[in-house]
Each structure stands twice: as C-alpha cells, then as structure tokens.
Design a protein around this motif. Structure first.
Motif, PDB file in Angstrom:
ATOM      1  N   PRO A   1      -4.412  39.293  25.112  1.00 10.46           N
ATOM      2  CA  PRO A   1      -4.681  38.109  24.294  1.00 10.46           C
ATOM      3  C   PRO A   1      -3.699  38.067  23.127  1.00 10.46           C
ATOM      4  O   PRO A   1      -3.710  38.952  22.275  1.00 10.46           O
ATOM      5  N   VAL A   2      -2.836  37.074  23.114  1.00 14.40           N
ATOM      6  CA  VAL A   2      -1.822  36.982  22.053  1.00 14.40           C
ATOM      7  C   VAL A   2      -1.790  35.568  21.456  1.00 14.40           C
ATOM      8  O   VAL A   2      -0.745  35.083  21.037  1.00 14.40           O
TER       9      VAL A   2
ATOM     10  N   LEU B   1      -3.251  33.534  15.333  1.00 16.66           N
ATOM     11  CA  LEU B   1      -2.299  32.863  14.439  1.00 16.66           C
ATOM     12  C   LEU B   1      -1.404  33.853  13.702  1.00 16.66           C
ATOM     13  O   LEU B   1      -0.344  33.483  13.206  1.00 16.66           O
ATOM     14  N   GLY B   2      -1.832  35.108  13.626  1.00 20.96           N
ATOM     15  CA  GLY B   2      -1.013  36.128  12.942  1.00 20.96           C
ATOM     16  C   GLY B   2      -0.782  35.812  11.476  1.00 20.96           C
ATOM     17  O   GLY B   2       0.306  36.015  10.946  1.00 20.96           O
TER      18      GLY B   2
ATOM     19  N   ARG C   1      -1.579  37.241   8.804  1.00 21.36           N
ATOM     20  CA  ARG C   1      -1.243  38.331   7.877  1.00 21.36           C
ATOM     21  C   ARG C   1       0.267  38.564   7.798  1.00 21.36           C
ATOM     22  O   ARG C   1       0.733  39.251   6.926  1.00 21.36           O
TER      23      ARG C   1
ATOM     24  N   GLU D   1       3.763  39.428  18.301  1.00 25.66           N
ATOM     25  CA  GLU D   1       3.968  40.407  19.382  1.00 25.66           C
ATOM     26  C   GLU D   1       5.436  40.668  19.682  1.00 25.66           C
ATOM     27  O   GLU D   1       5.785  41.594  20.387  1.00 25.66           O
TER      28      GLU D   1
ATOM     29  N   GLN E   1      -4.598  29.299  25.485  1.00 23.80           N
ATOM     30  CA  GLN E   1      -5.848  29.104  24.733  1.00 23.80           C
ATOM     31  C   GLN E   1      -5.568  27.963  23.764  1.00 23.80           C
ATOM     32  O   GLN E   1      -4.717  28.095  22.881  1.00 23.80           O
TER      33      GLN E   1
ATOM     34  N   ALA F   1      -7.798  28.567  18.648  1.00 25.43           N
ATOM     35  CA  ALA F   1      -8.068  29.987  18.365  1.00 25.43           C
ATOM     36  C   ALA F   1      -9.559  30.193  18.100  1.00 25.43           C
ATOM     37  O   ALA F   1     -10.015  30.251  16.967  1.00 25.43           O
ATOM     38  N   LEU F   2     -10.332  30.285  19.191  1.00 22.65           N
ATOM     39  CA  LEU F   2     -11.790  30.402  19.061  1.00 22.65           C
ATOM     40  C   LEU F   2     -12.251  31.856  19.154  1.00 22.65           C
ATOM     41  O   LEU F   2     -13.409  32.124  19.438  1.00 22.65           O
TER      42      LEU F   2
ATOM     43  N   LEU G   1     -11.402  36.274  20.042  1.00 23.74           N
ATOM     44  CA  LEU G   1     -10.946  37.161  21.103  1.00 23.74           C
ATOM     45  C   LEU G   1     -11.760  36.965  22.391  1.00 23.74           C
ATOM     46  O   LEU G   1     -11.202  36.942  23.490  1.00 23.74           O
TER      47      LEU G   1
ATOM     48  N   ALA H   1     -10.546  33.991  24.138  1.00 18.24           N
ATOM     49  CA  ALA H   1      -9.210  34.220  24.728  1.00 18.24           C
ATOM     50  C   ALA H   1      -9.352  34.938  26.070  1.00 18.24           C
ATOM     51  O   ALA H   1      -8.709  34.565  27.057  1.00 18.24           O
TER      52      ALA H   1
ATOM     53  N   PRO I   1      -1.866  43.998  21.862  1.00 18.35           N
ATOM     54  CA  PRO I   1      -0.569  44.606  21.547  1.00 18.35           C
ATOM     55  C   PRO I   1      -0.411  44.986  20.072  1.00 18.35           C
ATOM     56  O   PRO I   1       0.444  45.789  19.739  1.00 18.35           O
ATOM     57  N   ASP I   2      -1.270  44.439  19.196  1.00 16.42           N
ATOM     58  CA  ASP I   2      -1.248  44.834  17.773  1.00 16.42           C
ATOM     59  C   ASP I   2      -1.526  46.309  17.599  1.00 16.42           C
ATOM     60  O   ASP I   2      -1.080  46.933  16.652  1.00 16.42           O
TER      61      ASP I   2
HETATM   62  P1  UTP Z   1      -6.513  39.261  15.011  1.00 11.87           P
HETATM   63  O1  UTP Z   1      -7.874  39.452  14.495  1.00 11.87           O
HETATM   64  O2  UTP Z   1      -5.489  40.288  14.633  1.00 11.87           O
HETATM   65  O3  UTP Z   1      -6.016  37.825  14.564  1.00 11.87           O
HETATM   66  O4  UTP Z   1      -6.616  39.137  16.592  1.00 11.87           O
HETATM   67  P2  UTP Z   1      -4.550  37.227  14.535  1.00 11.87           P
HETATM   68  O5  UTP Z   1      -4.656  35.755  14.498  1.00 11.87           O
HETATM   69  O6  UTP Z   1      -3.696  37.801  15.622  1.00 11.87           O
HETATM   70  O7  UTP Z   1      -3.920  37.773  13.163  1.00 11.87           O
HETATM   71  P3  UTP Z   1      -4.319  37.474  11.621  1.00 11.87           P
HETATM   72  O8  UTP Z   1      -5.630  38.189  11.387  1.00 11.87           O
HETATM   73  O9  UTP Z   1      -4.406  35.986  11.413  1.00 11.87           O
HETATM   74  O10 UTP Z   1      -3.180  38.089  10.863  1.00 11.87           O
HETATM   75  C1  UTP Z   1      -6.694  40.254  17.436  1.00 11.87           C
HETATM   76  C2  UTP Z   1      -6.067  39.918  18.776  1.00 11.87           C
HETATM   77  O11 UTP Z   1      -6.766  38.852  19.411  1.00 11.87           O
HETATM   78  C3  UTP Z   1      -5.896  37.770  19.705  1.00 11.87           C
HETATM   79  C4  UTP Z   1      -4.719  37.959  18.760  1.00 11.87           C
HETATM   80  O12 UTP Z   1      -3.550  37.347  19.274  1.00 11.87           O
HETATM   81  C5  UTP Z   1      -4.607  39.481  18.653  1.00 11.87           C
HETATM   82  O13 UTP Z   1      -3.898  40.026  19.757  1.00 11.87           O
HETATM   83  N1  UTP Z   1      -6.625  36.489  19.509  1.00 11.87           N
HETATM   84  C6  UTP Z   1      -7.397  36.313  18.410  1.00 11.87           C
HETATM   85  C7  UTP Z   1      -6.495  35.487  20.448  1.00 11.87           C
HETATM   86  O14 UTP Z   1      -5.773  35.631  21.470  1.00 11.87           O
HETATM   87  N2  UTP Z   1      -7.175  34.316  20.263  1.00 11.87           N
HETATM   88  C8  UTP Z   1      -7.974  34.110  19.162  1.00 11.87           C
HETATM   89  O15 UTP Z   1      -8.572  33.026  19.062  1.00 11.87           O
HETATM   90  C9  UTP Z   1      -8.076  35.132  18.232  1.00 11.87           C
END
Ligand code: UTP
Length: 296
Positions: free
Chosen positions: A11-12, A15-16, A18, A29, A106, A109-110, A112, A115, A133-134
C-alpha cells in the motif's frame, strides 16, 4: 499442505505529509537510502520470501513509482556501450517482468485497511502478504522470509511484532498477548494507539503481515458498514476467535522511514554497511560528534 504465500500487497497510496514539501512531487517510496529507493528494499525482501506477484496500491502523483519499475532500454544501451557492466547488472536487477507487477488505484486516502481492500480481486482466495515500504528492516534473514517460515507452522494470520519503550506505545497498534511462545505469541486482542499507561504489552505491530483471505471479507463488511477510515487492525482482530492471530518477534532492526528521524538513522546505518563508504562516513560522524561536544 498450506497454500504458499506468493502475492504481496504494497500500500503506497498515502499522502506522505511528514515529508512535505519533498512529497509534493516525489513519492515517499522513491526516496533513497544511499542509492536505492525504499520500495526496492521491500521488493528484495518480498522476493527472498518467495513472493511472485507484486501488487501496488497507488494514488494520484505516484507516476515516478511506475516508471521506476519499467525497463530502461536506452539507459541499458548507454551503459553497455560504455562497458559499465556492473552498473548494468544493478539496473537489470531492478527490472520487473511483465505481469509480475500490478497497480491498483486507491481513489481516496481512506486508510490502510481500505488500501488493502482495494486489491481484493487480485488476491482471490489465498493467503497474502502486506508490506509497508516505510518500514525498512535490516536483518540477516529478511523479515518476511522469517515470517513465511513461521507461518508454515501456524497458518492463520501473522503480524510482525517488535518491543517498543512504554512511552512510544501510543504510536502503534499493540498486542494483548494470550500466550508467549518466544519468537511467537498468540494474540488475545489488538489495541490501536493505546492511551498512555493503557498499553496491554510492549509488543507493537509493524509493517509486515501475512493474512488470510478472510481478512478481505472482514474489510468488505466494514466497507459497507461504517464510513470514515477503515482500519486493517480491526479486520485482523476479527480473526482472533476465527483462524487465529499470531505476533512474530522478528530478528532484525526496523527503521521507520516514514518519519524524518527514522529515515536519517537508516541512511547512516545503510551507508555504514557499504564497504566503499564506511571509512569516510565513520570518520565524518566522529568529527561531527566531537565538534558538537567541543562547542557545548
Ligand atoms: P502512513 O500512516 O505512514 O501515512 O501510512 P502516509 O500518508 O504514508 O504518511 P504521512 O503520515 O502523511 O506522513 C502507512 C502506509 O499505508 C499507506 C501509506 O502509503 C503507507 O505505506 N496508506 C495509508 C495507503 O496506501 N492509503 C491510505 O489511505 C493510507
């Protein structure tokens, strides 16, 4: 014979935030530890564990990720012409064969759980891995491989678990342990981000899972039920009284590369692992620390 685990979901689509502003245009990623993007570490770990199908759940703005897995014939030609065989090998080792990799979108962003649910049709009725992958894990035997071997004994559902200090427990999903069998624990309950002092143990869930297709069916029910974020933890916890849930204490060190501090630590650690970088980097680190101490 238990079904072999040959599919993994990555799941990637997050929004990332941080890592803003970088993640405005670079998917998290694709950010690199030394010279390899985070996702390459996850792919290598998955392959070592016997994964044959790689399913990415992506979102808008993740084009660079899809490009990364494409073959690069022009670049290969150039390297060949210049006799850069070593680099050519490095490049080829990142190629994914046609049909080996799939992308699912997806749209929102609803969470994990949502996803993972997005990939349900590609999984069908077999166990599968989920890898975030984080979470980059340095280990002699790759973490997912350790888990697959343990899973062959237990079946059910398995989550990677790691001990965390009490004051950090509220950032994780924490396991309530029914029975502790050493490297493996059976799970009585899973508590998502417990309040300070309310964690049932110090065992936190991190981003590696082996799940039964029943978890997808549980996600299905949740999808049609409540709105808002869909938690993967809840869908797994529903199987505690069903097929069972196990925590696996993996051997290795996990770096939280979704956070800036974790990413920097991983950069140093993986830099020090490289023979060609080690001496200079080590000398530089000593120098910086000594200079800071002298300035205090
Ligand atoms: P994180 O909680 O790290 O969120 O998601 P994020 O959006 O990647 O990063 P921040 O917190 O805003 O900086 C953990 C994993 O779940 C995926 C993310 O891509 C990451 O691999 N994820 C999270 C999704 O695929 N979809 C989502 O709706 C939420």
């Amino acid at each position: 014979m238990r079904n072999k685990v040959t599919k993994a979901i990555f799941p990637v689509a997050g929004l990332g935030t941080r890592f803003l502003p970088a993640t405005k245009s670079v998917p998290k990623e694709i950010m690199t530890l030394v010279d390899r993007p985070l996702v390459q570490y996850a792919i290598d770990e998955a392959r070592a564990a016997g994964i044959k199908e790689f399913i990415f759940v992506t979102s808008r703005g993740k084009g660079a990720l899809e490009d990364y897995f494409d073959h690069a014939p022009q670049l290969e030609q150039e390297l060949k012409k210049k006799g850069k065989d070593k680099l050519l090998e490095v490049l080829k080792s990142t190629n994914m064969d046609s049909g080996e990799i799939a992308y699912i979108r997806q749209h929102k962003a609803l969470g994990l759980g949502h996803a993972v649910w997005c990939a349900r049709r590609l999984i069908g009725n077999e166990p599968f891995a989920v890898m975030l992958p984080d979470d980059v894990i340095a280990a002699d035997k790759p973490c997912l491989q350790q888990m697959v071997e343990a899973y062959e004994e237990t079946g059910g559902n398995m989550v990677a678990a790691m001990e965390v200090p009490a004051d950090k427990a509220s950032s994780y999903g924490i396991l309530d342990v029914k029975e502790d069998m050493g490297s493996m624990v059976s799970v009585r309950a899973m508590v998502e981000k417990p309040k300070a002092g309310e964690a049932p143990s110090n065992l936190a869930v991190i981003g590696r899972y082996i799940l039964s297709p029943q978890v997808l069916r549980n996600l299905n029910k949740m999808k049609s039920g409540a709105g808002g974020e869909i938690q993967l933890t809840d869908a797994i916890a529903d199987e505690i009284d069903g097929e069972g849930v196990y925590g696996y204490r993996f051997n290795g060190r996990r770096y939280d590369c979704g956070s800036k501090a974790g990413f920097l630590q991983a950069t140093v650690a993986f830099g020090l692992e490289r023979e060609e970088l080690r001496d200079d980097l080590e000398a530089y680190l000593h120098e910086v620390v000594a200079a800071r101490k002298a300035a205090e």
